[in-house]
Enzyme design. Sequence first.
Site, PDB file in Angstrom:
ATOM      1  N   TRP A  31      25.176 -19.792  -2.231  1.00 34.56           N
ATOM      2  CA  TRP A  31      24.605 -20.297  -0.988  1.00 34.56           C
ATOM      3  C   TRP A  31      23.471 -21.262  -1.317  1.00 34.56           C
ATOM      4  CZ3 TRP A  31      26.712 -19.808   3.632  1.00 34.56           C
ATOM      5  CH2 TRP A  31      25.952 -20.142   4.761  1.00 34.56           C
ATOM      6  N   HIS A  97      16.224 -13.042  10.042  1.00 35.47           N
ATOM      7  CA  HIS A  97      17.141 -12.857   8.913  1.00 35.47           C
ATOM      8  C   HIS A  97      16.448 -13.160   7.591  1.00 35.47           C
ATOM      9  CE1 HIS A  97      20.535 -14.233   6.275  1.00 35.47           C
ATOM     10  NE2 HIS A  97      21.043 -13.098   6.730  1.00 35.47           N
ATOM     11  N   ARG A 136      11.043 -27.702  -5.328  1.00 35.09           N
ATOM     12  CA  ARG A 136      10.843 -26.627  -6.307  1.00 35.09           C
ATOM     13  C   ARG A 136      12.078 -26.380  -7.170  1.00 35.09           C
ATOM     14  NH1 ARG A 136       7.703 -26.559  -2.206  1.00 35.09           N
ATOM     15  NH2 ARG A 136       5.659 -25.594  -2.240  1.00 35.09           N
TER      16      ARG A 136
END
Length: 164
Positions: A31, A97, A136
């Site tokens: 993902w 979530h 990052r």
Amino acid sequence: MATAYKNLSDFSESEVPSAQGYKFGIVVSEWNHKVTGALLDGAISTLKNYGAADEQIITHTVPGTFELSTGAQLLLESETFDAVICLGCVVQGETRHFDFICNAVSIGITDVALKYNRPVIFGVLTTDNMQQAIERAGGRHGNKGDEAAVTAIKMADLAKKLKK
């Protein structure tokens, strides 16, 4: 914490031991692949830069960040690793979530490390937006994959030293 003033992937002030002779497992989330792929590239490159050979680095994917804990556990049950690196990315959305996933993954990774008495490294980005994640994962704030690899090397080395 990476800020506009610091690239945390700069290890020039820190002594990093050789990765030669250690075996590393890497579990990476599919993902947010644009980000996790960059984290994986950084981790592998850093391990190799510090002396790990290709055969010392075993990589497996899991569907999402939530599955990193189970992936790390399965790796540790399948063979002996000196450290396992977990790489993922959770981007804040409109629902809670994000909170549930981040909490579960951080606890899960810690639990696996303690259960197997092996370093299991938290290389998971938890950002407010995709731009922060990209920054990052090889952007202006460095690459968390590099940082996770250096942490894995240092922890594998510490474990070896303490066993003597």
